[in-house]
Write a protein that holds these residues in place. Structure first.
Motif, short mmCIF file in Angstrom:
data_model
loop_
_atom_site.label_atom_id
_atom_site.label_comp_id
_atom_site.label_asym_id
_atom_site.label_seq_id
_atom_site.Cartn_x
_atom_site.Cartn_y
_atom_site.Cartn_z
N SER A 55 0.85 -1.19 0.00
CA SER A 55 0.00 0.00 0.00
C SER A 55 0.88 1.24 0.00
CB SER A 55 -0.89 0.01 1.25
OG SER A 55 -0.11 0.22 2.42
N PRO A 56 0.35 2.40 -0.44
CA PRO A 56 1.14 3.63 -0.38
C PRO A 56 1.66 3.92 1.03
CG PRO A 56 -0.79 3.99 -1.74
CD PRO A 56 -0.94 2.63 -1.12
N GLU A 57 0.84 3.62 2.03
CA GLU A 57 1.27 3.85 3.42
C GLU A 57 2.43 2.92 3.78
OE1 GLU A 57 -2.83 5.09 2.72
OE2 GLU A 57 -1.85 3.13 2.51
N GLN A 114 4.56 1.47 1.69
CA GLN A 114 5.76 1.83 0.92
C GLN A 114 6.39 3.10 1.46
OE1 GLN A 114 5.35 -0.27 -3.38
NE2 GLN A 114 4.44 1.75 -3.25
N PHE A 115 5.56 4.04 1.92
CA PHE A 115 6.12 5.27 2.50
C PHE A 115 6.92 4.95 3.76
CE2 PHE A 115 5.56 9.01 5.36
CZ PHE A 115 6.38 9.89 4.66
N LEU A 128 6.89 10.63 -0.15
CA LEU A 128 5.44 10.39 -0.14
C LEU A 128 4.90 10.29 -1.56
CD1 LEU A 128 2.86 10.10 1.54
CD2 LEU A 128 2.66 12.60 1.53
N GLN A 129 5.43 11.12 -2.44
CA GLN A 129 5.04 11.06 -3.85
C GLN A 129 5.49 9.73 -4.48
OE1 GLN A 129 6.55 14.30 -6.33
NE2 GLN A 129 6.67 12.93 -8.10
N ALA A 165 5.99 6.92 -2.96
CA ALA A 165 5.23 5.82 -2.37
C ALA A 165 3.91 5.58 -3.10
CB ALA A 165 4.97 6.10 -0.89
N GLN A 166 3.37 6.63 -3.70
CA GLN A 166 2.09 6.52 -4.40
C GLN A 166 2.25 6.23 -5.89
OE1 GLN A 166 -0.73 9.71 -2.99
NE2 GLN A 166 1.06 10.32 -1.80
N ASP A 167 3.50 6.17 -6.34
CA ASP A 167 3.79 5.94 -7.75
C ASP A 167 3.73 4.44 -8.04
OD1 ASP A 167 4.99 5.64 -10.29
OD2 ASP A 167 6.29 7.38 -9.96
N CYS A 187 7.07 2.72 -8.10
CA CYS A 187 7.90 2.99 -6.91
C CYS A 187 9.13 2.09 -6.88
CB CYS A 187 7.06 2.78 -5.66
SG CYS A 187 7.98 2.90 -4.11
#
Length: 321
Positions: free
Chosen positions: A241-243, A245-246, A278-279, A281-283, A286
């Motif tokens: 998830s983006p969270e 990965q961040f 953060l950017q 992580a949402q890619d 990534c």
């Protein structure tokens, strides 16, 4: 926490180390002469050069003593004294000074000397990913003193390798996939791994060394909150998830974070590192961005090493003239 070691340290290794000044905080040996690789026989291993790395608190004092004990190990720089040797070590390349092609008891050995402080810096921040990258793979620890900062940095380096690999792998993967990804980190910028026989080197290291990798990384994987480790099946599932990965991106070593931000942030914008990660992580790409950051880190390290050797050759040519 000490790194796992192989069951016994042979008399041969102890004899080798006894030839050096004894102010050593960490000593290990590694490579194809120590760990069998797929397609390599025991006889072939015996013909390979033995590689050692020695971490010492005070390189100047250590080289002073080693020049008295083992002057013949050094190249032309032995005529320039320990001050220049330690200066070369501390200010060039990966901050490692190597003596190579040293005959000992029918074998050839090579040993690199790094300051304990420089080693800790590389382990924590992947400043060059040179010695840190070697320690991503199983090594035979010969000496490890009670330096708590060094012990913590050794474990941190392994955790960083796991985190970087997680970001570059899919949601579900095998232990072998993980260890191949980890082993490949320090080879990422080496063009030799893309051509010829060397392209299978990483897989050969992992296939023959699975029990050693499992011992090295087992407890880290069991305790990591970011992964489900199905040890009996040899499978892992990681939070993509983006969270998730961040969180992983924020845990990466500082130098790798810097290389990633250089890739993503256009010159002149100078955004906060946390905002950039953060950017990323949402890619959807990534993992590819992280891989490119690792490549930039290792290419930078290789260029520094090449610069060091060119400088040494210039000094030798001047000396010979």
């Amino acid at each position: 926490m000490n790194l796992p070691t192989l069951p016994t340290t042979s008399v041969f290794y102890r004899r080798v180390l006894s030839q050096f000044p004894q102010d050593i905080s960490l000593a290990f040996t590694y490579g194809s002469a120590v760990f069998r690789q797929s397609g390599t026989t025991q006889g072939q291993m015996g013909n390979n050069m033995l590689d050692f790395v020695l971490a010492v608190d005070d390189p100047h004092t250590w080289h002073t003593l080693n020049l008295k004990q083992n002057r013949q190990h050094y190249s032309f720089v032995r005529f320039m004294g320990p001050s220049l040797i330690s200066r070369i070590q501390n200010s060039h390349g990966a901050e490692v000074y190597y003596n190579t092609l040293v005959p000992y008891d029918g074998r050839m050995i090579k040993y690199g000397v790094i300051s304990t402080a420089a080693l800790i810096e590389d382990l924590l921040h992947w400043k060059t990913l040179y010695v840190a990258g070697r320690l991503h793979k199983p090594v035979k620890i010969l000496i490890q003193n009670e330096n708590t900062k060094l012990q913590a940095a050794l474990v941190s380096n392994l955790k960083s390798a796991v985190t970087a690999a997680f970001l570059m792998l899919p949601e579900s993967f095998s232990e072998e996939d993980l260890f191949v990804q980890i082993t490949g980190l320090s080879y990422s910028g080496d063009f030799r791994m893309l051509i010829g026989e060397d392209k299978s080197k990483v897989l050969n290291i992992v296939k023959a060394g699975m029990p050693h990798f499992q011992k090295l990384y087992g407890s880290i994987l069991q305790e990591c909150p970011q992964v489900v480790y199905k040890q009996a099946q040899g499978r892992l599932e990681v939070d993509k998830s983006p969270e998730g990965q961040f969180t992983q991106l924020m845990a990466l070593p500082r130098t790798l974070q810097q290389k990633i931000t250089e890739l993503v942030d256009p010159p002149g914008k100078n955004r906060d590192v946390e905002d950039i990660l953060l950017q990323v992580a949402q890619d959807p790409d990534c993992g590819m961005v992280v891989q490119q950051g690792v490549i930039k880190s290792t290419v930078y390290s290789l260029k520094k090493l090449q610069k060091m050797w060119k400088g040494l050759l210039r000094k030798q040519n001047t000396f010979d003239a």
